[in-house]
Design an enzyme around this catalytic site. Structure first.
Site, PDB file in Angstrom:
ATOM      1  N   TRP A  27      35.580  52.760 -20.600  1.00  0.00           N
ATOM      2  CA  TRP A  27      35.336  53.113 -19.199  1.00  0.00           C
ATOM      3  C   TRP A  27      36.642  53.564 -18.519  1.00  0.00           C
ATOM      4  O   TRP A  27      36.723  54.650 -17.932  1.00  0.00           O
ATOM      5  CB  TRP A  27      34.737  51.907 -18.464  1.00  0.00           C
ATOM      6  CG  TRP A  27      34.363  52.150 -17.029  1.00  0.00           C
ATOM      7  CD1 TRP A  27      34.205  53.368 -16.417  1.00  0.00           C
ATOM      8  CD2 TRP A  27      34.078  51.164 -16.026  1.00  0.00           C
ATOM      9  NE1 TRP A  27      33.837  53.193 -15.100  1.00  0.00           N
ATOM     10  CE2 TRP A  27      33.756  51.857 -14.834  1.00  0.00           C
ATOM     11  CE3 TRP A  27      34.054  49.774 -16.018  1.00  0.00           C
ATOM     12  CZ2 TRP A  27      33.430  51.195 -13.652  1.00  0.00           C
ATOM     13  CZ3 TRP A  27      33.720  49.113 -14.833  1.00  0.00           C
ATOM     14  CH2 TRP A  27      33.415  49.816 -13.669  1.00  0.00           C
ATOM     15  N   ASP A  58      32.817  52.047 -27.155  1.00  0.00           N
ATOM     16  CA  ASP A  58      31.728  52.103 -26.167  1.00  0.00           C
ATOM     17  C   ASP A  58      32.140  53.002 -25.008  1.00  0.00           C
ATOM     18  O   ASP A  58      33.115  52.725 -24.315  1.00  0.00           O
ATOM     19  CB  ASP A  58      31.425  50.692 -25.630  1.00  0.00           C
ATOM     20  CG  ASP A  58      30.347  50.731 -24.553  1.00  0.00           C
ATOM     21  OD1 ASP A  58      29.186  51.009 -24.899  1.00  0.00           O
ATOM     22  OD2 ASP A  58      30.681  50.524 -23.363  1.00  0.00           O
ATOM     23  N   TYR A  63      31.171  57.814 -17.381  1.00  0.00           N
ATOM     24  CA  TYR A  63      32.588  57.445 -17.276  1.00  0.00           C
ATOM     25  C   TYR A  63      33.447  58.696 -17.090  1.00  0.00           C
ATOM     26  O   TYR A  63      33.727  59.436 -18.030  1.00  0.00           O
ATOM     27  CB  TYR A  63      33.060  56.674 -18.511  1.00  0.00           C
ATOM     28  CG  TYR A  63      32.390  55.318 -18.713  1.00  0.00           C
ATOM     29  CD1 TYR A  63      31.636  54.727 -17.699  1.00  0.00           C
ATOM     30  CD2 TYR A  63      32.527  54.626 -19.903  1.00  0.00           C
ATOM     31  CE1 TYR A  63      31.021  53.506 -17.876  1.00  0.00           C
ATOM     32  CE2 TYR A  63      31.923  53.386 -20.091  1.00  0.00           C
ATOM     33  CZ  TYR A  63      31.159  52.840 -19.071  1.00  0.00           C
ATOM     34  OH  TYR A  63      30.555  51.624 -19.255  1.00  0.00           O
ATOM     35  N   HIS A 135      21.756  52.804 -19.437  1.00  0.00           N
ATOM     36  CA  HIS A 135      22.891  52.192 -18.721  1.00  0.00           C
ATOM     37  C   HIS A 135      22.463  51.075 -17.774  1.00  0.00           C
ATOM     38  O   HIS A 135      23.288  50.315 -17.270  1.00  0.00           O
ATOM     39  CB  HIS A 135      23.682  53.275 -17.970  1.00  0.00           C
ATOM     40  CG  HIS A 135      25.132  52.968 -17.804  1.00  0.00           C
ATOM     41  ND1 HIS A 135      26.128  53.921 -17.856  1.00  0.00           N
ATOM     42  CD2 HIS A 135      25.790  51.805 -17.578  1.00  0.00           C
ATOM     43  CE1 HIS A 135      27.308  53.357 -17.671  1.00  0.00           C
ATOM     44  NE2 HIS A 135      27.132  52.069 -17.494  1.00  0.00           N
ATOM     45  N   ARG A 138      15.536  46.842 -16.869  1.00  0.00           N
ATOM     46  CA  ARG A 138      14.695  45.777 -16.322  1.00  0.00           C
ATOM     47  C   ARG A 138      13.549  45.537 -17.303  1.00  0.00           C
ATOM     48  O   ARG A 138      12.944  46.506 -17.794  1.00  0.00           O
ATOM     49  CB  ARG A 138      14.101  46.159 -14.953  1.00  0.00           C
ATOM     50  CG  ARG A 138      15.149  46.415 -13.882  1.00  0.00           C
ATOM     51  CD  ARG A 138      14.528  46.410 -12.492  1.00  0.00           C
ATOM     52  NE  ARG A 138      14.008  45.097 -12.184  1.00  0.00           N
ATOM     53  CZ  ARG A 138      14.760  44.089 -11.708  1.00  0.00           C
ATOM     54  NH1 ARG A 138      16.029  44.271 -11.458  1.00  0.00           N
ATOM     55  NH2 ARG A 138      14.224  42.923 -11.461  1.00  0.00           N
ATOM     56  N   SER A 166      21.943  48.335 -21.717  1.00  0.00           N
ATOM     57  CA  SER A 166      23.062  47.633 -21.094  1.00  0.00           C
ATOM     58  C   SER A 166      22.532  46.946 -19.840  1.00  0.00           C
ATOM     59  O   SER A 166      21.819  47.569 -19.046  1.00  0.00           O
ATOM     60  CB  SER A 166      24.170  48.629 -20.750  1.00  0.00           C
ATOM     61  OG  SER A 166      25.311  47.942 -20.314  1.00  0.00           O
TER      62      SER A 166
HETATM   63  N1  LIG Z   1      27.224  48.483 -16.984  1.00  0.00           N
HETATM   64  C1  LIG Z   1      27.869  48.674 -18.124  1.00  0.00           C
HETATM   65  O1  LIG Z   1      27.280  49.076 -19.096  1.00  0.00           O
HETATM   66  C2  LIG Z   1      29.345  48.368 -18.199  1.00  0.00           C
HETATM   67  C3  LIG Z   1      30.027  47.853 -17.075  1.00  0.00           C
HETATM   68  C4  LIG Z   1      31.370  47.518 -17.215  1.00  0.00           C
HETATM   69  C5  LIG Z   1      31.996  47.705 -18.439  1.00  0.00           C
HETATM   70  N2  LIG Z   1      31.333  48.222 -19.520  1.00  0.00           N
HETATM   71  C6  LIG Z   1      31.982  48.441 -20.831  1.00  0.00           C
HETATM   72  O2  LIG Z   1      32.783  47.293 -21.133  1.00  0.00           O
HETATM   73  C7  LIG Z   1      34.155  47.691 -21.317  1.00  0.00           C
HETATM   74  C8  LIG Z   1      35.072  46.570 -20.891  1.00  0.00           C
HETATM   75  O3  LIG Z   1      34.936  46.273 -19.526  1.00  0.00           O
HETATM   76  P1  LIG Z   1      36.075  46.633 -18.463  1.00  0.00           P
HETATM   77  O4  LIG Z   1      37.007  47.596 -19.065  1.00  0.00           O
HETATM   78  O5  LIG Z   1      35.369  47.023 -17.222  1.00  0.00           O
HETATM   79  O6  LIG Z   1      36.742  45.216 -18.165  1.00  0.00           O
HETATM   80  P2  LIG Z   1      37.584  44.157 -19.017  1.00  0.00           P
HETATM   81  O7  LIG Z   1      37.565  44.542 -20.446  1.00  0.00           O
HETATM   82  O8  LIG Z   1      37.094  42.814 -18.633  1.00  0.00           O
HETATM   83  O9  LIG Z   1      39.047  44.299 -18.396  1.00  0.00           O
HETATM   84  C9  LIG Z   1      39.801  45.478 -18.492  1.00  0.00           C
HETATM   85  C10 LIG Z   1      41.146  45.209 -17.824  1.00  0.00           C
HETATM   86  O10 LIG Z   1      41.929  44.328 -18.651  1.00  0.00           O
HETATM   87  C11 LIG Z   1      43.209  44.890 -18.872  1.00  0.00           C
HETATM   88  N3  LIG Z   1      43.668  44.465 -20.212  1.00  0.00           N
HETATM   89  C12 LIG Z   1      43.169  44.814 -21.409  1.00  0.00           C
HETATM   90  N4  LIG Z   1      43.823  44.176 -22.402  1.00  0.00           N
HETATM   91  C13 LIG Z   1      44.763  43.400 -21.807  1.00  0.00           C
HETATM   92  C14 LIG Z   1      45.740  42.509 -22.299  1.00  0.00           C
HETATM   93  N5  LIG Z   1      45.877  42.251 -23.600  1.00  0.00           N
HETATM   94  N6  LIG Z   1      46.569  41.900 -21.406  1.00  0.00           N
HETATM   95  C15 LIG Z   1      46.429  42.111 -20.076  1.00  0.00           C
HETATM   96  N7  LIG Z   1      45.511  42.955 -19.546  1.00  0.00           N
HETATM   97  C16 LIG Z   1      44.679  43.586 -20.415  1.00  0.00           C
HETATM   98  C17 LIG Z   1      42.985  46.388 -18.786  1.00  0.00           C
HETATM   99  O11 LIG Z   1      44.197  47.036 -18.475  1.00  0.00           O
HETATM  100  P3  LIG Z   1      44.456  48.578 -18.915  1.00  0.00           P
HETATM  101  O12 LIG Z   1      43.224  49.325 -18.574  1.00  0.00           O
HETATM  102  O13 LIG Z   1      45.621  48.971 -18.121  1.00  0.00           O
HETATM  103  O14 LIG Z   1      44.736  48.549 -20.403  1.00  0.00           O
HETATM  104  C18 LIG Z   1      41.972  46.475 -17.650  1.00  0.00           C
HETATM  105  O15 LIG Z   1      42.627  46.393 -16.412  1.00  0.00           O
HETATM  106  C19 LIG Z   1      34.260  48.976 -20.502  1.00  0.00           C
HETATM  107  O16 LIG Z   1      35.393  49.749 -20.865  1.00  0.00           O
HETATM  108  C20 LIG Z   1      32.949  49.634 -20.836  1.00  0.00           C
HETATM  109  O17 LIG Z   1      33.003  50.212 -22.130  1.00  0.00           O
HETATM  110  C21 LIG Z   1      30.003  48.549 -19.401  1.00  0.00           C
END
Ligand SMILES: NC(=O)c1ccc[n+]([C@@H]2O[C@H](COP(=O)([O-])OP(=O)(O)OC[C@H]3O[C@@H](n4cnc5c(N)ncnc54)[C@H](OP(=O)(O)O)[C@@H]3O)[C@@H](O)[C@H]2O)c1
Length: 328
Positions: A27, A58, A63, A135, A138, A166
């Site tokens: 994302w 993913d 995105y 994405h 329900r 999702s």
């Molecule tokens: N509705 C849906 O389907 C939906 C919603 C949300 C997310 N997603 C999927 O889930 C994935 C993950 O969720 P997310 O990216 O929203 O949140 P997340 O994985 O909970 O958190 C991402 C954050 O953590 C930081 N980070 C990553 N590795 C780290 C580390 N080792 N140390 C410190 N900080 C770290 C990243 O920084 P940097 O970015 O600067 O590396 C970013 O700010 C998304 O990319 C997407 O593919 C799907």
């Protein structure tokens, strides 16, 4: 894969895919609502992840309006390794989450499912999408199978290999019926130390019905890494201004500080603890942290080493849950 990598792999339900325990959440690299991604850094992060054994990415059509898919496709096409690509079809209304009363024929009509899949294939510049997901989801939509018939047709046409959904944030039970129905291959859920609710019913159901699980947001959008403080700011236009609005940053600190007492020889850092928590559940096929830098990729990928958190520590982490729903 470069020398020294210890990446472990798991089955993604009945898809036949063997996926890396740490996947790549794409994302943030799409830009758009995550401000600050630079394509060169994102590509370097993708390649570093593949070097470290990551074989599951993913992304979503939404995105960065296709920019994430475009970068993912660029990286995958440049590699000889088998990399599994999951993407998602946005609701036609472009509204998240799906609300009670939303009708599947309005959000996911057949023409939209086909058009979105074709657009994703063009963005990715690949012949087939390994996992195509709705994405939002329900369980009421199980009554109208038109979405399923269209996804199965895309599968029969060789455009999609597996299908999944999702889920809305913090609503894992909203997919219990579709999981038990056996019509989907995978679900994507929020599962992290704060939101452990999927472990109550959804994850056991996924094991029983052999449905693959993508554990998203392992860091609660950064909160669980310890990087969020009341002083943290985000660029204008970044969606985290909304997620961490009001006194949420102070609340995050109040919930993260006690977690630090769990650090030690089982997990030395909060990101490591967060990823190991997700991987400790046998239903989880892959955890998909968002990561835009090579440093984060390195820190996250080494966590997959086959070592499981002790039952004692998992029991302690159970007391650090911070239940919320989407609207909190
Ligand atoms: N509705 C849906 O389907 C939906 C919603 C949300 C997310 N997603 C999927 O889930 C994935 C993950 O969720 P997310 O990216 O929203 O949140 P997340 O994985 O909970 O958190 C991402 C954050 O953590 C930081 N980070 C990553 N590795 C780290 C580390 N080792 N140390 C410190 N900080 C770290 C990243 O920084 P940097 O970015 O600067 O590396 C970013 O700010 C998304 O990319 C997407 O593919 C799907």
């Amino acid at each position: 894969m470069t020398g020294g990598s210890v990446m472990q792999y798991r089955r993604l339900g009945k898809t036949g895919f063997t996926v890396s325990e740490i996947g790549f959440g794409a994302w943030g690299i799409g830009g758009g609502y995550w401000i600050g991604a630079r394509d060169a850094d994102s590509l370097a992060a993708l390649h570093a992840a593949i070097d470290a054994g990551v074989n599951f990415i993913d992304t979503a059509l939404a995105y960065g309006r296709g920019q994430s898919e475009s970068l993912v496709g660029q990286a995958v096409r440049a590699r000889s390794e088998r990399i599994y690509v999951a993407t998602k079809i946005p609701p036609l209304t472009q509204h998240w989450p799906a609300l009670p009363g939303d009708r599947v024929q309005d959000l996911f009509p057949a023409s939209h499912l086909i058009k979105s899949t074709e657009q994703s294939l063009r963005n990715l510049n690949l012949d087939c999408i390994d996992l195509q997901q709705l994405h939002v989801w329900r369980d009421e939509w199980l009554q109208d199978k038109s979405w399923l018939q269209t996804l199965l047709r895309l599968k029969a046409d060789g455009k999609v290999r597996a299908i999944g959904v999702s889920l809305n944030d913090h609503e894992p039970d909203s997919a219990l019926k579709v999981v038990t129905s056996g019509v989907i291959d995978a679900v994507q859920i929020i599962y992290n130390i704060f939101d452990q609710s999927p472990a109550q019913a959804l994850l056991p159901a996924c094991i029983r019905h052999d449905v693959g699980v993508l554990a998203r947001c392992p860091f609660d959008e950064g909160g669980l890494t310890g990087a969020i403080t009341p002083e943290t700011t985000f660029p204008a236009g970044d969606w985290r201004n909304d997620y961490f609005k009001g006194d949420r940053k102070a609340q995050v600190v109040a919930h993260v500080n006690p977690l630090k007492s769990c650090l030690g020889f089982e997990a030395r850092t909060l990101p490591e603890l967060s990823l190991r928590f997700c991987l400790a559940h046998p239903a989880v096929s892959t955890v998909i942290p968002g990561m835009r830098t090579q440093a984060h990729v390195r820190a996250n990928t080494v966590v997959s080493d086959g070592r499981r958190l002790s039952d004692a520590l998992l029991a302690t982490l159970g007391r650090h849950a911070w239940p919320r729903n989407f609207y909190d």
